[in-house]
Design a protein around this motif. Sequence first.
Motif, PDB file in Angstrom:
ATOM      1  N   THR A 393       0.836  -1.187   0.000  1.00  0.00           N
ATOM      2  CA  THR A 393       0.000   0.000   0.000  1.00  0.00           C
ATOM      3  C   THR A 393       0.878   1.246   0.000  1.00  0.00           C
ATOM      4  O   THR A 393       1.812   1.350   0.795  1.00  0.00           O
ATOM      5  CB  THR A 393      -0.905   0.017   1.243  1.00  0.00           C
ATOM      6  OG1 THR A 393      -1.601  -1.229   1.337  1.00  0.00           O
ATOM      7  CG2 THR A 393      -1.912   1.154   1.160  1.00  0.00           C
ATOM      8  N   ALA A 394       0.598   2.178  -0.898  1.00  0.00           N
ATOM      9  CA  ALA A 394       1.368   3.421  -0.962  1.00  0.00           C
ATOM     10  C   ALA A 394       0.958   4.337   0.190  1.00  0.00           C
ATOM     11  O   ALA A 394      -0.226   4.486   0.489  1.00  0.00           O
ATOM     12  CB  ALA A 394       1.135   4.118  -2.296  1.00  0.00           C
ATOM     13  N   HIS A 395       1.958   4.954   0.816  1.00  0.00           N
ATOM     14  CA  HIS A 395       1.733   5.840   1.962  1.00  0.00           C
ATOM     15  C   HIS A 395       2.025   7.279   1.531  1.00  0.00           C
ATOM     16  O   HIS A 395       3.137   7.603   1.123  1.00  0.00           O
ATOM     17  CB  HIS A 395       2.647   5.426   3.118  1.00  0.00           C
ATOM     18  CG  HIS A 395       2.609   6.341   4.288  1.00  0.00           C
ATOM     19  ND1 HIS A 395       3.644   6.436   5.196  1.00  0.00           N
ATOM     20  CD2 HIS A 395       1.654   7.230   4.708  1.00  0.00           C
ATOM     21  CE1 HIS A 395       3.331   7.328   6.115  1.00  0.00           C
ATOM     22  NE2 HIS A 395       2.137   7.828   5.834  1.00  0.00           N
ATOM     23  N   LEU A 396       1.012   8.141   1.635  1.00  0.00           N
ATOM     24  CA  LEU A 396       1.139   9.541   1.246  1.00  0.00           C
ATOM     25  C   LEU A 396       0.982  10.432   2.473  1.00  0.00           C
ATOM     26  O   LEU A 396       0.185  10.134   3.371  1.00  0.00           O
ATOM     27  CB  LEU A 396       0.075   9.922   0.220  1.00  0.00           C
ATOM     28  CG  LEU A 396      -0.113   9.000  -0.986  1.00  0.00           C
ATOM     29  CD1 LEU A 396      -1.259   9.507  -1.852  1.00  0.00           C
ATOM     30  CD2 LEU A 396       1.167   8.911  -1.794  1.00  0.00           C
ATOM     31  N   THR A 397       1.732  11.531   2.503  1.00  0.00           N
ATOM     32  CA  THR A 397       1.565  12.551   3.533  1.00  0.00           C
ATOM     33  C   THR A 397       1.046  13.816   2.870  1.00  0.00           C
ATOM     34  O   THR A 397       1.632  14.297   1.898  1.00  0.00           O
ATOM     35  CB  THR A 397       2.886  12.843   4.257  1.00  0.00           C
ATOM     36  OG1 THR A 397       3.362  11.640   4.877  1.00  0.00           O
ATOM     37  CG2 THR A 397       2.689  13.907   5.336  1.00  0.00           C
ATOM     38  N   ILE A 398      -0.064  14.354   3.383  1.00  0.00           N
ATOM     39  CA  ILE A 398      -0.718  15.517   2.801  1.00  0.00           C
ATOM     40  C   ILE A 398      -0.523  16.711   3.723  1.00  0.00           C
ATOM     41  O   ILE A 398      -0.820  16.640   4.924  1.00  0.00           O
ATOM     42  CB  ILE A 398      -2.232  15.263   2.611  1.00  0.00           C
ATOM     43  CG1 ILE A 398      -2.481  13.879   1.985  1.00  0.00           C
ATOM     44  CG2 ILE A 398      -2.848  16.375   1.776  1.00  0.00           C
ATOM     45  CD1 ILE A 398      -1.838  13.675   0.641  1.00  0.00           C
ATOM     46  N   ASP A 399      -0.029  17.805   3.162  1.00  0.00           N
ATOM     47  CA  ASP A 399       0.167  19.055   3.901  1.00  0.00           C
ATOM     48  C   ASP A 399      -0.693  20.118   3.238  1.00  0.00           C
ATOM     49  O   ASP A 399      -0.464  20.482   2.082  1.00  0.00           O
ATOM     50  CB  ASP A 399       1.654  19.449   3.868  1.00  0.00           C
ATOM     51  CG  ASP A 399       1.961  20.664   4.727  1.00  0.00           C
ATOM     52  OD1 ASP A 399       1.002  21.355   5.149  1.00  0.00           O
ATOM     53  OD2 ASP A 399       3.148  20.931   4.981  1.00  0.00           O
ATOM     54  N   THR A 400      -1.711  20.589   3.955  1.00  0.00           N
ATOM     55  CA  THR A 400      -2.636  21.571   3.386  1.00  0.00           C
ATOM     56  C   THR A 400      -2.273  23.003   3.719  1.00  0.00           C
ATOM     57  O   THR A 400      -2.996  23.917   3.329  1.00  0.00           O
ATOM     58  CB  THR A 400      -4.066  21.293   3.878  1.00  0.00           C
ATOM     59  OG1 THR A 400      -4.105  21.433   5.304  1.00  0.00           O
ATOM     60  CG2 THR A 400      -4.517  19.897   3.492  1.00  0.00           C
ATOM     61  N   HIS A 401      -1.175  23.219   4.428  1.00  0.00           N
ATOM     62  CA  HIS A 401      -0.824  24.573   4.864  1.00  0.00           C
ATOM     63  C   HIS A 401       0.557  24.996   4.385  1.00  0.00           C
ATOM     64  O   HIS A 401       1.171  25.882   4.967  1.00  0.00           O
ATOM     65  CB  HIS A 401      -0.882  24.676   6.395  1.00  0.00           C
ATOM     66  CG  HIS A 401      -2.280  24.782   6.913  1.00  0.00           C
ATOM     67  ND1 HIS A 401      -3.189  23.753   6.803  1.00  0.00           N
ATOM     68  CD2 HIS A 401      -2.922  25.809   7.525  1.00  0.00           C
ATOM     69  CE1 HIS A 401      -4.328  24.130   7.330  1.00  0.00           C
ATOM     70  NE2 HIS A 401      -4.205  25.372   7.780  1.00  0.00           N
ATOM     71  N   SER A 402       1.051  24.398   3.339  1.00  0.00           N
ATOM     72  CA  SER A 402       2.353  24.775   2.792  1.00  0.00           C
ATOM     73  C   SER A 402       2.221  25.043   1.303  1.00  0.00           C
ATOM     74  O   SER A 402       1.315  24.531   0.634  1.00  0.00           O
ATOM     75  CB  SER A 402       3.375  23.648   3.016  1.00  0.00           C
ATOM     76  OG  SER A 402       3.545  23.399   4.399  1.00  0.00           O
ATOM     77  N   HIS A 403       3.159  25.861   0.793  1.00  0.00           N
ATOM     78  CA  HIS A 403       3.284  26.109  -0.647  1.00  0.00           C
ATOM     79  C   HIS A 403       1.985  26.611  -1.254  1.00  0.00           C
ATOM     80  O   HIS A 403       1.444  26.028  -2.191  1.00  0.00           O
ATOM     81  CB  HIS A 403       3.750  24.839  -1.378  1.00  0.00           C
ATOM     82  CG  HIS A 403       5.006  24.270  -0.807  1.00  0.00           C
ATOM     83  ND1 HIS A 403       6.207  24.893  -0.913  1.00  0.00           N
ATOM     84  CD2 HIS A 403       5.225  23.124  -0.100  1.00  0.00           C
ATOM     85  CE1 HIS A 403       7.153  24.162  -0.311  1.00  0.00           C
ATOM     86  NE2 HIS A 403       6.572  23.092   0.188  1.00  0.00           N
ATOM     87  N   HIS A 404       1.474  27.687  -0.716  1.00  0.00           N
ATOM     88  CA  HIS A 404       0.210  28.201  -1.224  1.00  0.00           C
ATOM     89  C   HIS A 404       0.313  28.738  -2.644  1.00  0.00           C
ATOM     90  O   HIS A 404      -0.718  29.001  -3.275  1.00  0.00           O
ATOM     91  CB  HIS A 404      -0.307  29.310  -0.288  1.00  0.00           C
ATOM     92  CG  HIS A 404      -0.675  28.788   1.065  1.00  0.00           C
ATOM     93  ND1 HIS A 404      -1.838  28.089   1.290  1.00  0.00           N
ATOM     94  CD2 HIS A 404      -0.022  28.834   2.261  1.00  0.00           C
ATOM     95  CE1 HIS A 404      -1.912  27.745   2.570  1.00  0.00           C
ATOM     96  NE2 HIS A 404      -0.820  28.179   3.173  1.00  0.00           N
TER      97      HIS A 404
END
Length: 445
Positions: A393-404
């Motif tokens: 299973t691929a593991h992804l990390t999501i950051d919604t507060h960076s690189h706007h």
Amino acid sequence: MGDQGAGHAAPAPLQEIASRISDLSKWREIFSFPGLEINSTTHQQGRSSAGHGPPGAGESPGSQPPSTVPRPLLLPQGMGGCPISPDTAMRLQQLLFRSTAPLFSCEWAAARFRFHPPRSHLAYALQAGKGGTRAILAAVQAHIITYLLFTRETECTHLERLCQLGRREQGQALATALAETLWAAGGGGRAVVCLITAPVTTMPRAGCRASSFTDRIRLFEFSEKAAAQEFISDHINSFKGEGSHGVILFLYSLLFSRTLERVQEDLGDAAPLLNISSGNITCTEAVLSLLLTGRASPRQLGGGREPERGAGSGGAEAPCPRGPVGFLRWERAPLQRQVSPGLRTPRLPVWLCSLSGRHSVLFSTDSRLLSDWKAERIFHLYFYSGQQEQTQTAHLTIDTHSHHWEEAEREGPCSPGRRRPALEMAIRTKWAGATVSWNGTDPFF
């Protein structure tokens, strides 16, 4: 005297030989069933959740193999249920293909719900294979994950728990997912399960070409979800066994649970449920909608940005409510249709994904992800593509507060965002401007 004694002793050996020949014929018949293999686990799994399954192909009605042998695929004719009439078979074919000819390909006929090996990295996952059946398999996979992570009683909901599934747990998860989907299609009040019986002699009326097994299907209707789930569990081999036509049987069960009349009302126009192009048979979004919302309306997946052509009532359709499984879509097209907000934000963090027409599953193990805004700052998602090449299973990390800067509305077609993998772009339809880390894995979708 010797001759007389010999005359009385002769019948015993003959009877013994005849008995052994009879036993040999019986066992030859048992082990000739499609998909039945002799291996070291046969005696361990004979009475699993599929242990009460129906008798199989080639077996005479009334005879049953020993309990140590997995039950084969077909029902005896005395099991009950209702047959599909020739007229109903024609209406079914019309809904599927807008044709009365049986058009399912060998690929569809061979498709079934088959898990990866138990207690492996992908023990929770169905082997999706290739072709048009992947949409159905991926949708059922999403319901399986929902059950395993958030519905069944378990002390932990992390990814490792999914990898520890045994064969019996796999069958239970599949039966639950199928029953839940059929119950939703039945409006929360009924479910219909289609199973194949032994051959019958009824001939279709003139002008009707029945498929190789539609005339042998029996319909079993249930007014309680628990009863439907138990019945499916008892006959789970009819959906996952080799040669079972499992995916087609489940699709038929969906349509009959909804009823053919209501499916036609949902469609509202002449579009079939399945597309045929260059010999390939693929699911339309009406089928995806039925799998996710219980209604065969492609408008349920959209956000109302397209005109509702062919709608029976001509009025606007109510927005899709939040369901247990969501839907994300990404198409590399200038004017992409927006997915309904109720599907982008389901009750539980599990999504069926359509990525340039290929179907897969994205999910989180955190049940609070979509109910607590704080959980949506930095979080983890897991991705299963169904591709044969994927072994973990691929593991992804999501950051919604960076690189706007990635939220630029006028991003050109050649900009970095447009060249990102389709999965990342689909994630951004839910979390605009989010950055996605594959944690060392090369992006593959």
